[in-house]
Design an enzyme around this catalytic site. Structure first.
Site, PDB file in Angstrom:
ATOM      1  CE  LYS A 136       4.441   3.843   3.271  1.00  0.00           C
ATOM      2  NZ  LYS A 136       3.507   4.207   2.094  1.00  0.00           N
TER       3      LYS A 136
HETATM    4  C1  LIG Z   1       3.939   4.296   0.807  1.00  0.00           C
HETATM    5  C2  LIG Z   1       3.022   4.224  -0.281  1.00  0.00           C
HETATM    6  C3  LIG Z   1       3.265   3.790  -1.768  1.00  0.00           C
HETATM    7  C4  LIG Z   1       4.559   3.815  -1.988  1.00  0.00           C
HETATM    8  O1  LIG Z   1       5.406   2.633  -1.489  1.00  0.00           O
HETATM    9  P1  LIG Z   1       6.900   2.485  -1.529  1.00  0.00           P
HETATM   10  O2  LIG Z   1       7.344   1.207  -0.963  1.00  0.00           O
HETATM   11  O3  LIG Z   1       7.639   3.881  -1.059  1.00  0.00           O
HETATM   12  O4  LIG Z   1       7.215   2.305  -3.151  1.00  0.00           O
HETATM   13  C5  LIG Z   1       2.083   3.699  -2.452  1.00  0.00           C
HETATM   14  N1  LIG Z   1       1.058   3.890  -2.033  1.00  0.00           N
HETATM   15  C6  LIG Z   1       0.498   4.168  -0.750  1.00  0.00           C
HETATM   16  C7  LIG Z   1      -0.930   4.090  -0.572  1.00  0.00           C
HETATM   17  C8  LIG Z   1       1.582   4.389   0.260  1.00  0.00           C
HETATM   18  O5  LIG Z   1       1.092   4.633   1.446  1.00  0.00           O
END
Ligand SMILES: *Cc1c(COP(=O)(O)O)cnc(C)c1O
Length: 482
Positions: A136
């Site tokens: 993210k």
């Molecule tokens: C947010 C997150 C996901 C999921 O991502 P999406 O965009 O909601 O599909 C998967 N793995 C980790 C470590 C995350 O922080």
């Protein structure tokens, strides 16, 4: 899942013509529900959610297939700049360049998104070298810098308010620490996020960050935030804005690492490598799929869920239905409503926004929708339960000597060994030490997290009532310009 942040901030989106990037026409963004006017990049980023409740998408797509020959050797920030030039057409080139350079200078790996080869057929794209050790950071570092520029330009401050079950809160806070004119309030359920995630949110030492430990569950936190977003006078007064993955800037920032990886696969493997994406909200995998609309020939996507398998069922049977969220070892994927699926739906329905509204309304009212012959080329799915995740982590380590975190582990479920895969590693294994300890495995570490243990946490305990949170935000947000 973290954050539900819908918001709107009135940013002027018009720029003088001569500040536009040369040679590229203006890009407009349209709502999936078709009842809001199209907007420019800055306005789409500011609003997050379109006024008609839909999600923004580019009105048309550049054909990148012509450019890719020249892009093979570009560094990550250079590629990101070339990509965003097509979309952020209302930003000055210098501004865009500066925002991108600053965003990726916080990453600890020189390649930003390195590929690790586990075997001839199995590679990993490591997306955890940002400041909070999860993918993210790619989008939220950039969003923070874009916000800062907008605030400097318009003189209007803004307030980010969100709920998190862990990763989004940490990444949003990190992207917005010390940004002038931004105040950040993140609600999380007291005692229900991991100790390290809590430290990532509470040990920042930043004056513009307020982590609120609420008495209640993540759902309570989320519904409080939702209620505050629907309080229009409050929303206007403090300039609430959105940082969750309904924000198009986040999606586009994530498309860049798919392109970066695809270019690095080399001409032979590009055509036959499937991207494996641990998925909750469908945001990440959608960001990759969007490239196929721009002439990038990606073989396919494997949508890897945990035991919350709404997407697995959807692609399998055409049924999109709400269940109870079941807390899992991969908590950032504990989601029942995959909000970004609406963006894919728009394409499935050939851009017929009336039908998008129909499907979304019916889903909201009945909690389910059944597609007859849901055919979307290029997707396959898998789902890993909590009893499988530790075993997968062990077997990946046994086979390749490589530790994966519990989210990334879901990507390794039942991978066909004779096909080529690139698995996206969404978080660093050191973020989830308890799991390793419990399973009697060696505990992975990271110096970034080690440093956190020496800092003093600052958090604000609060009841979950909207009026208490509203009063807290009003008291602590900076409501005037510089
Ligand atoms: C947010 C997150 C996901 C999921 O991502 P999406 O965009 O909601 O599909 C998967 N793995 C980790 C470590 C995350 O922080």
């Amino acid at each position: 899942q973290p954050g539900l942040l819908i918001g709107r901030l009135a940013w002027a989106s018009k720029f003088p013509k001569d500040s536009r990037l040369p040679g590229i026409g203006e890009m407009r963004f349209v709502s999936t529900r078709g009842q809001s006017a199209s907007v420019g990049f800055s306005e789409a980023v500011a609003q997050g959610l379109a006024p008609d409740g839909g999600l923004y998408l580019p009105e048309n797509f550049p054909d990148l297939s012509e450019s890719t020959d020249h892009w093979e050797d570009l560094s990550y920030p250079d590629l990101c700049f070339e990509f965003f030039r097509f979309f952020a057409t209302d930003l000055d080139a210098d501004v865009l360049r500066h925002a991108i350079d600053r965003s990726y200078s916080t990453f600890s790996h020189p390649q930003i998104a390195p590929i690790v080869e586990l075997s001839e057929n199995c590679k990993v794209l490591e997306l955890f070298h940002g400041p909070t050790l999860a993918f993210k950071d790619f989008a939220l570092q950039l969003l923070g810098n874009l916000y800062e520029h907008q605030i400097a330009r318009t003189g209007k401050n803004l307030t980010v308010l969100g709920a998190t079950s862990g990763d989004t809160g940490a990444a949003a806070i990190s992207g917005l620490i010390g940004k002038r004119g931004v105040t950040v309030f993140i609600l999380y359920p007291n005692g229900k996020v991991s100790a390290l995630q809590e430290r990532q949110m509470t040990c920042t030492g930043a004056g513009n960050v307020f982590p609120l430990a609420i008495e209640g569950t993540f759902d309570d936190a989320q519904s409080t935030v939702k209620e505050l977003f629907s309080d229009l006078p409050f929303r206007e007064a403090v300039g609430l804005s959105a940082v969750n993955s309904i924000n198009l800037a986040r999606i586009l920032a994530q498309s860049v690492y798919y392109l970066f990886a695809w270019l690095r696969l080399g001409s032979r493997d590009r055509e036959n490598t499937t991207f494996v994406v641990p998925t909750g909200n469908f945001g990440n995998v959608f960001a990759g799929w969007l490239l196929t609309k721009m002439g990038i020939a990606i073989r396919g996507f494997r949508v890897a869920t945990n035991q919350n398998d709404v997407l697995h069922r959807l692609f399998d049977s055409g049924e999109y239905s709400l269940g109870e969220v079941s807390p899992s070892l991969a908590p950032s994927m504990d989601i029942q409503v995959a909000s970004n699926f609406e963006r894919l739906l728009y394409f499935i329905l050939d851009g017929d926004s009336a039908r998008v509204r129909e499907v979304m309304n019916s889903f909201r009212e009945e909690g389910r929708y059944c597609f007859e012959n849901l055919a979307v080329d290029g997707f396959s799915t898998s789902s890993a339960t909590d009893s499988e995740i530790p075993e997968i982590i062990r077997s990946v380590h046994r086979e390749y000597g490589y530790w994966v975190d519990p989210h990334t582990a879901c990507g390794f479920k039942d991978l066909p060994p004779d096909e080529k895969h690139l698995v996206l590693a969404t978080a660093h294994p050191a973020k989830f030490p308890d799991l390793y300890e419990k399973a009697g495995m060696e505990k992975p570490t990271s110096p970034v997290l080690q440093q956190l243990l020496e800092k003093t946490p600052v958090k604000y305990d609060s009841p979950v009532s909207p009026s208490a949170i509203r009063a807290f935000v009003e008291k602590n947000s900076s409501q005037t310009g510089e």
